[in-house]
Write an enzyme that holds these catalytic residues in place. Structure first.
Site, short mmCIF file in Angstrom:
data_model
loop_
_atom_site.label_atom_id
_atom_site.label_comp_id
_atom_site.label_asym_id
_atom_site.label_seq_id
_atom_site.Cartn_x
_atom_site.Cartn_y
_atom_site.Cartn_z
N GLU A 6 -8.69 8.82 6.57
CA GLU A 6 -8.81 7.37 6.32
C GLU A 6 -9.88 7.08 5.27
OE1 GLU A 6 -7.31 4.49 7.54
OE2 GLU A 6 -5.77 5.90 8.16
N LYS A 15 -14.65 3.43 6.68
CA LYS A 15 -13.39 3.15 7.36
C LYS A 15 -13.35 3.94 8.65
CE LYS A 15 -9.59 2.03 5.74
NZ LYS A 15 -8.20 2.16 5.31
N GLU A 57 0.86 -1.19 0.00
CA GLU A 57 0.00 0.00 0.00
C GLU A 57 0.89 1.23 0.00
OE1 GLU A 57 -2.56 0.28 3.42
OE2 GLU A 57 -3.66 -1.56 2.95
N GLU A 114 -13.61 5.38 0.88
CA GLU A 114 -14.45 4.38 1.55
C GLU A 114 -15.07 4.99 2.80
OE1 GLU A 114 -12.38 0.34 1.66
OE2 GLU A 114 -10.83 1.62 0.80
#
Ligand code: NAG
Ligand code: NAG
Ligand code: NAG
Ligand code: NAG
Ligand code: NAG
Ligand code: NAG
Ligand code: NAG
Length: 469
Positions: free
Chosen positions: A339, A333, A274, A330
């Site tokens: 985040e 999260k 990542e 997203e």
């Protein structure tokens, strides 16, 4: 120790250069194509089929990594030329570590039906397990990796490489890079046997690397351009190794390489599992904006695809295979706002900014993006829109239990008691909690029930506490 690491790397490279046969072995095995992390922690994301279309046609990613073995996604990837990395979820690690038939049945039912039509090539056993507090899972990690590898062999998936993803906090020292050392609570117990396994099976050290985090914790001492691979003239020499660094990413990766060398494994290949940069966040999260995210991700993709490969100072000229984080913003999260905003795409499938993971740049260059300036002023923490009222009640009780003055003003008869509304009381308590505990790491999150605002919610004589940036 680090010297032997560098020497070993150098002689390894020389070996590759002199022998054509070896060169094919050393180089051809892995290509530099850039992948994407397809996380699914959102309640508004496109279907797997549409997502695979976006990955192929819009982002032009060569690989995709998922955080489980979701059958709908594996089915949607069938027949594509996208390399796939799947994951054994964290909660399987302990049971699988001592039960070969469980490992076998997981591989048989979750992966075998899709292989080889879906190009499953990598299997990560758990996600950042060594950063979580469960020590039993740490001890079970390598045994689980061995059992999964055996199960893959049994079912004809012997080419699938097995690894696990690690965050930077597996290191207890990372600066300067030559000082890189694994945490003493995992070094001999977990990391050493893991490196032996990765080296023996010719797998990879899968690393999550985010220059954004060290930079955002220390933005006055770390140069932003250095963190975004944008600096043309900053050089930092590592006094231990003499190696010269031009960006923070290389420093972070090399700290891991030196740490591996220290344990006697100088040659295990690194895979960036990542990396990325948030395109937005909360008001208190500096540097999280579209301009910086586009800058970092475009620069890192260029680095990953550079021909010939640039590698890092400790491993010059080596290909760095990678997955960028992430496909989508997203919304489910946990943690601070950043985040939830690492996506290259919005949940509706539109690009947050222009980027292609095959390195293509639009004719005439990228459209100019506005540079945003960080917010300065007061911020409050209030109940988010559409928050579940039952859960807000519980969060209010929690906030009031933290610090004996947090909810003083909303007690009956006090200045913020009326109007007696759950949302107002909770907003007051969230703001009071956050303003007291932000310095100790308290966040304005409350399981997604809270959000930051720059609009002062105070009314009449009721003054809401705030955080000042
Ligand atoms: C091992 O896994 C198998 C297959 O899932 C299961 O039937 C069995 O009960 C497990 N054994 C133990 C000791 O947990
Ligand atoms: C190297 O790491 C150790 C901790 O392991 C630390 O005490 C020391 O200051 C570091 N060296 C430098 C030059 O930063
Ligand atoms: C790592 O693997 C290489 C190649 O298979 C081998 O020569 C080397 O001895 C291994 N290193 C260790 C420390 O086991
Ligand atoms: C690097 O270049 C920038 C812009 O050209 C300049 O502002 C900065 O002072 C330079 N830094 C160093 C360390 O030379
Ligand atoms: C997609 O979502 C983004 C962010 O919410 C929005 O700015 C954009 O207009 C949307 N695009 C379409 C085509 O709906
Ligand atoms: C609201 O939260 C409560 C308690 O956390 C939970 O039991 C309930 O299922 C939630 N309701 C909805 C609609 O999500
Ligand atoms: C309230 O908090 C203060 C400061 O944290 C502490 O000194 C005091 O003892 C606390 N009082 C009660 C009743 O808990």
């Amino acid at each position: 120790m680090w010297r032997s690491g560098v020497m070993a790397t150098v002689s390894f490279l020389r070996l590759c250069l002199v022998a054509a046969l070896l060169m094919a072995f050393c180089r051809a095995e892995i290509s530099s194509k850039v992948g994407i992390n397809y996380g699914q922690l959102g309640n508004n994301l496109p279907s797997p089929l549409h997502s695979v279309h976006l990955i192929k046609s819009h982002l032009k990613a060569g690989r995709v990594k998922i955080y489980d073995a979701n059958p709908d996604i594996l089915r949607a990837l069938r027949g594509t030329d996208i390399d796939v990395s799947v994951m054994l979820p964290n909660n399987f690690i302990i049971p699988v570590s001592s039960n070969q038939s469980l490992a076998d049945s997981w591989v048989e039912s979750s992966l075998a039906p899709f292989y080889p039509a879906t190009k499953i090539q990598y299997l990560l056993v758990g996600n950042e397990i060594l950063s979580l507090p469960d020590k039993t899972a740490w001890h079970s990690l390598v045994p689980a990796m061995r059992r999964i590898k055996a199960a893959l062999k049994k079912h004809g998936l012997n080419k699938v490489k097995v690894g696990t993803s690690m965050a930077m906090d597996v290191l207890e020292a990372s600066y300067p890079p030559s000082n890189g050392t694994f945490r003493s609570d995992i070094a001999t117990l977990v990391v050493e046997p893991m490196l032996r396994f990765l080296n023996r099976t010719k797998s990879f050290y899968f690393l999550d690397v985010y220059p954004y985090f060290p930079w955002s914790r220390d933005p006055y001492n770390i140069n932003l351009e250095f963190a975004m691979l944008e600096s043309k003239n900053i050089t930092v020499t590592d006094p231990g190794s003499g190696l010269v660094y031009h960006n923070l990413f290389d420093q972070m990766v090399d700290a891991n390489i030196f740490a591996m060398s220290r344990l006697g494994y100088p040659d295990v290949r690194v895979w960036i599992a990542e990396t990325g940069w948030p395109n937005g966040g909360d008001y208190d999260q500096i540097g999280a904006n579209i301009y910086n995210a586009a800058t970092y991700n475009r620069n890192i993709v260029k680095k990953f695809l550079s021909k010939p490969p640039v590698g890092t100072p400790a491993r010059p000229g080596r290909i760095i295979p990678s997955f960028v984080f992430a496909l989508y913003n997203e919304n489910q999260k946990i943690g601070p706002g950043t985040e939830r905003q690492f996506g290259l795409l919005y949940p509706n499938g539109t690009g947050v900014y222009e980027i292609q993971l095959n390195g293509d740049v639009p004719k005439g260059g990228y459209k100019q993006l506005p540079r945003s300036t960080p917010y300065k002023g007061r911020i409050w923490c209030v109940v988010a829109e559409r928050a579940n009222r039952t859960a807000v009640g519980a969060a209010l009780a929690y906030a009031c239990s933290q610090g004996n003055r947090t909810c003083e003003a909303i007690r009956p008869g006090k200045e913020c008691y009326r109007p007696n509304s759950l949302v107002r009381h909770a907003s007051y308590a969230f703001s009071a909690y956050w303003s007291q505990f932000k310095k100790q790491g308290g966040s304005c999150y409350f399981d997604g029930l809270a959000t930051q605002t720059i609009v002062d919610p105070s009314y009449g004589s009721c003054k809401f506490p705030s955080v000042t940036l």
